[in-house]
Design a protein around this motif. Structure first.
Motif, PDB file in Angstrom:
ATOM      1  N   LEU A  26       0.824  -1.211   0.000  1.00 16.79           N
ATOM      2  CA  LEU A  26       0.000   0.000   0.000  1.00 16.79           C
ATOM      3  C   LEU A  26       0.860   1.263   0.000  1.00 16.79           C
ATOM      4  N   VAL A  27       1.955   1.238   0.743  1.00 19.07           N
ATOM      5  CA  VAL A  27       2.831   2.424   0.787  1.00 19.07           C
ATOM      6  C   VAL A  27       3.499   2.636  -0.567  1.00 19.07           C
ATOM      7  N   THR A  42       0.901   3.768  -3.111  1.00 16.00           N
ATOM      8  CA  THR A  42       0.492   5.158  -2.906  1.00 16.00           C
ATOM      9  C   THR A  42       1.543   6.129  -3.423  1.00 16.00           C
ATOM     10  N   HIS A  86       1.315   5.627  -7.460  1.00 23.71           N
ATOM     11  CA  HIS A  86       0.071   5.844  -8.194  1.00 23.71           C
ATOM     12  C   HIS A  86      -0.863   6.875  -7.565  1.00 23.71           C
ATOM     13  N   GLY A  87      -0.514   7.414  -6.422  1.00 24.95           N
ATOM     14  CA  GLY A  87      -1.359   8.454  -5.849  1.00 24.95           C
ATOM     15  C   GLY A  87      -2.104   7.995  -4.606  1.00 24.95           C
ATOM     16  N   LYS A  88      -2.809   8.936  -4.003  1.00 25.90           N
ATOM     17  CA  LYS A  88      -3.433   8.722  -2.694  1.00 25.90           C
ATOM     18  C   LYS A  88      -4.624   7.778  -2.732  1.00 25.90           C
ATOM     19  N   TYR A  89      -5.200   7.534  -3.895  1.00 23.95           N
ATOM     20  CA  TYR A  89      -6.364   6.664  -3.985  1.00 23.95           C
ATOM     21  C   TYR A  89      -6.001   5.195  -4.200  1.00 23.95           C
ATOM     22  N   TYR A  90      -4.710   4.900  -4.258  1.00 24.25           N
ATOM     23  CA  TYR A  90      -4.299   3.524  -4.541  1.00 24.25           C
ATOM     24  C   TYR A  90      -4.743   2.580  -3.429  1.00 24.25           C
ATOM     25  N   ALA A  91      -4.565   2.971  -2.175  1.00 26.29           N
ATOM     26  CA  ALA A  91      -4.870   2.073  -1.060  1.00 26.29           C
ATOM     27  C   ALA A  91      -6.346   1.700  -1.038  1.00 26.29           C
ATOM     28  N   SER A  92      -7.225   2.691  -1.120  1.00 29.46           N
ATOM     29  CA  SER A  92      -8.661   2.414  -1.071  1.00 29.46           C
ATOM     30  C   SER A  92      -9.113   1.596  -2.282  1.00 29.46           C
ATOM     31  N   THR A  98      -7.276  -0.421  -4.149  1.00 28.52           N
ATOM     32  CA  THR A  98      -6.707  -1.767  -4.107  1.00 28.52           C
ATOM     33  C   THR A  98      -7.429  -2.657  -3.102  1.00 28.52           C
TER      34      THR A  98
END
Length: 214
Positions: A169-170, A173, A176-182, A184
């Motif tokens: 996730l780190v 993020t 690919h940006g701040k929306y990657y974690a949510s 994924t």
């Protein structure tokens, strides 16, 4: 002949304005839209496994050296009680080199196992997603404490899986940006739900076929 070179000093060497540069390069502006690559298909190319492992192991080893060096300095200040400057310097160097190499080597070996296991899991699943890092972290944690018993190995397997999830996730993020974690995590939950539905449907189909045979 001198008249032919009289105006050389008056020629401007400044590049043309941006909205005229395509004329000098003989390129149309509409051909430069979007991401550009030298060769077709370059946007699909990724770093090889050896490149990824080299970067991860090298950066982790350097980080471990720094962390171990700080540990060695703190240990030197806690344990040295002499007054000689020569002995103080030697004691400091011994503590830093001892702890630095220990932490650096240990972390590098863990990252080696993690990178290799994640890659092997991905090759076996024929996918590149979140679960490769999660399973790779679990394998690394279980292997790290495999000599301490089943309970300890299972505990560190769980810790490794959580660590692999956090690493994925780190890194995602940052890339690919701040929306990657949510995004994924949402896709991972949907994938699990889909696989569960597929298994239920297959089991129902199998039961129906058995009934027809009877």
């Amino acid at each position: 002949m001198g008249d032919d070179y009289d105006n050389l000093g008056k020629i401007s060497l400044k590049p043309p304005p941006q909205y005229y540069q395509h004329l000098a390069l003989n390129v149309q502006p509409d051909q430069l839209e979007g991401s550009q690559f030298v060769f077709a298909g370059d946007e699909k190319k990724k770093r090889t496994l050896s490149e990824i492992m080299f970067f991860k192991i090298g950066s982790t080893y350097c980080t471990g050296l720094a962390m171990g060096g700080i540990w060695g300095v703190l240990e030197h200040r806690r344990t040295f009680d002499g007054t000689s400057k020569l002995l103080k310097r030697n004691h400091l160097l011994n503590c830093v080199t001892k702890r630095g190499t220990f932490v650096g080597n240990s972390l590098a070996v863990l990252v080696l196992i993690y990178s290799a296991s994640s890659a092997l899991v991905g090759m076996g699943r024929e996918k590149e997603d979140l679960w490769n890092d999660v399973l790779g972290g679990g394998i690394t944690g279980g292997f790290y404490k495999s000599t301490r018993g089943i309970k300890t190995a299972a505990t560190f397997t769980g810790i490794g899986m959580i660590t692999g999830l956090a690493v994925n996730l780190v890194n995602g993020t940052l890339d690919h940006g701040k929306y990657y974690a949510s995004d994924t995590l949402t896709d991972a939950v949907k994938d699990l739900w889909y696989q569960r539905r597929v298994r239920e449907r297959d089991s129902e189909s199998e039961r129906e076929r058995e009934r027809e045979r009877e």
